[in-house]
Write an enzyme that holds these catalytic residues in place. Structure first.
Site, PDB file in Angstrom:
ATOM      1  N   ASP A 206      28.138  11.019 -13.797  1.00  0.00           N
ATOM      2  CA  ASP A 206      27.854  12.272 -14.490  1.00  0.00           C
ATOM      3  C   ASP A 206      26.555  12.876 -13.968  1.00  0.00           C
ATOM      4  O   ASP A 206      25.871  12.291 -13.138  1.00  0.00           O
ATOM      5  CB  ASP A 206      27.848  12.080 -16.015  1.00  0.00           C
ATOM      6  CG  ASP A 206      26.686  11.221 -16.509  1.00  0.00           C
ATOM      7  OD1 ASP A 206      25.645  11.170 -15.835  1.00  0.00           O
ATOM      8  OD2 ASP A 206      26.820  10.618 -17.589  1.00  0.00           O
ATOM      9  N   LYS A 228      29.267  16.797 -16.500  1.00  0.00           N
ATOM     10  CA  LYS A 228      29.547  17.600 -17.684  1.00  0.00           C
ATOM     11  C   LYS A 228      28.343  18.518 -17.893  1.00  0.00           C
ATOM     12  O   LYS A 228      27.453  18.206 -18.661  1.00  0.00           O
ATOM     13  CB  LYS A 228      29.775  16.693 -18.898  1.00  0.00           C
ATOM     14  CG  LYS A 228      31.106  15.971 -18.870  1.00  0.00           C
ATOM     15  CD  LYS A 228      31.261  15.110 -20.099  1.00  0.00           C
ATOM     16  CE  LYS A 228      32.668  14.567 -20.198  1.00  0.00           C
ATOM     17  NZ  LYS A 228      33.639  15.606 -20.519  1.00  0.00           N
ATOM     18  N   MET A 343      20.469  16.569 -26.915  1.00  0.00           N
ATOM     19  CA  MET A 343      21.375  17.702 -26.678  1.00  0.00           C
ATOM     20  C   MET A 343      21.168  18.813 -27.709  1.00  0.00           C
ATOM     21  O   MET A 343      22.125  19.443 -28.149  1.00  0.00           O
ATOM     22  CB  MET A 343      22.842  17.229 -26.696  1.00  0.00           C
ATOM     23  CG  MET A 343      23.147  16.171 -25.650  1.00  0.00           C
ATOM     24  SD  MET A 343      24.858  15.594 -25.714  1.00  0.00           S
ATOM     25  CE  MET A 343      24.825  14.622 -27.236  1.00  0.00           C
TER      26      MET A 343
END
Length: 413
Positions: A206, A228, A343
């Site tokens: 990732d 992502k 996040m």
């Protein structure tokens, strides 16, 4: 008679390096150039998501088209990362005319420079050239790395074990390892994680994976960019699951390399379940999670005697009022300990407003740590009431960790 190459360490800080191609090879090579401080110009019609993330973060320049000779104006080095021999030859011909050293991924014999197999230990960099044989160079490099580490592999045996674990439906079966790569510094991967990475046939990575780890993969390893990117191009999780299963069922040893820890908002559990349903054995290697490492790298302990006896890690990818959110922000506002938000940059204004509305003081210390443990780490210190506005003014971007609590100033002065 073939002459030996002349070994040389290039000091590329601030100097233009041109990379032609935006695929898997460029994804592996660009991080080392950036680590050297090079001014990287990437020339390619399309990019992998991982490379696009570096462009969006301002780490390199991208020209979205095919190569033209003028791209080498002012260049000190060019790396050709395309698999089209004619296109690669045209680039190296221009480089030769301008006396610029050229690395070619498609044909080492036609290149004027080779990229060595590299291992890094702090300020020590060891580069190995294997006489044109990448596999020989990797073997010698790995032996040197073991000596520098001054430790044996966990099983006490060097070399690559048999990755097969039997048969599935009459076919030789491979296996999958979910490996946490840590928060950003390539040296923070665990010893076991690094060992499995060196054994892999396929690496599914990732965007939060330390790029220098990819630079050390064997040249025959299949690298799958499963980046992502927040609010950008991505592979569906189901597709990632299928890649892991399909490659393993074909007999490969697959390492799913993930930033931080596989099970801390990393969807590692979903990948394990998909593999288990297909009968593929899985090894899970924990990683250093950014929820603890990022505050530590900024001088902030998540707990401290007399200040905080608890810390809570929460995902902020959904706004507090989102129907799908599972977070009790009202309950979190009443806690006295440390709150770590992953996040959460996009929704930070809504999150802080919700915490304040439910009783958390707007004067509570807060901090944002961007790209923790890397050379581009940035730290913003503020308060709960002001951090969202300060974040916008400072132009901080993901990946970043938000810390709320009195521990933010616990080690000050």
């Amino acid at each position: 008679m073939t002459s030996n190459p002349y070994p040389l360490g290039l000091r590329l800080h601030g100097r233009r390096v041109v990379v032609v191609g935006g695929g898997a090879v460029a994804t592996r090579r660009v991080p080392a150039l950036l680590d050297a401080g090079a001014d990287v110009l990437l020339v390619a019609p399309e990019l992998t998501p991982a490379l696009r993330a570096r462009v969006d973060a301002g780490r390199l320049h991208w020209v979205p088209r095919r190569f033209v000779p003028e791209d080498l104006d002012g260049a000190w080095l060019v790396q050709v990362a395309v698999d089209d021999p004619m296109a690669a030859a045209s680039v190296s011909a221009v480089a030769a005319e301008r006396r610029i050293f050229c690395v070619r991924a498609d044909d080492r014999t036609a290149a004027t420079a080779w990229t060595p197999a590299v291992t890094r230990h702090g300020p020590v960099t060891v580069a190995v050239l294997g006489g044109g044989d990448p596999r020989r160079a990797m073997t010698v490099r790995d032996a040197i790395r073991d000596l520098l580490a001054v430790r044996l592999a966990p099983d006490g045996v060097a070399g690559r074990p048999d990755a097969s674990t039997g048969t599935i439906g009459g076919r030789q079966a491979g296996r999958v390892a979910l490996v946490g790569a840590g928060p950003g510094d390539p040296e923070l991967i665990t010893v076991k994680g690094w060992r499995l990475l060196t054994e892999a046939d396929v690496v599914v990575a990732d965007r939060l994976v330390p790029g220098l780890l990819l630079d050390e993969l064997r040249p025959d390893v299949e690298l799958v960019d499963a980046s992502k990117i927040p609010y950008g191009p991505s592979r569906a999780q189901e597709e990632i699951n299928q890649i892991l299963v399909d490659r393993a069922l074909a007999g490969a040893f697959v390492v799913r390399l993930k930033g931080g820890d596989p099970y801390v908002f990393g969807r590692g559990g979903e990948e394990l379940l998909a593999c288990a349903a297909a009968g593929v054995p899985v090894t899970v290697v924990p990683g250093v999670t950014s929820s603890i490492a990022a505050p530590a790298a900024a001088g902030i302990p998540v707990t401290h005697r007399g200040v905080a006896h608890e810390f809570t890690v929460v995902s902020g990818h959904l706004a507090p009022d989102a129907p799908a959110s599972l977070v009790r922000w009202d309950a979190l506002a009443g806690l006295h300990g440390t709150l770590v938000i992953l996040m959460g940059l996009k929704n930070l204004a809504a999150i802080t407003a919700t915490l304040i509305a439910h009783g958390r003081s707007p004067q509570t210390p807060a901090a944002v740590v961007q790209e923790a443990t890397t050379g581009t780490q940035r730290v913003l210190r503020s308060t709960l009431g002001e951090v969202a506005a300060d974040l916008r003014a400072a132009d901080l971007r993901p990946p970043a960790v938000v810390v709320v609590g009195d521990v933010v100033g616990a080690l000050d002065g």
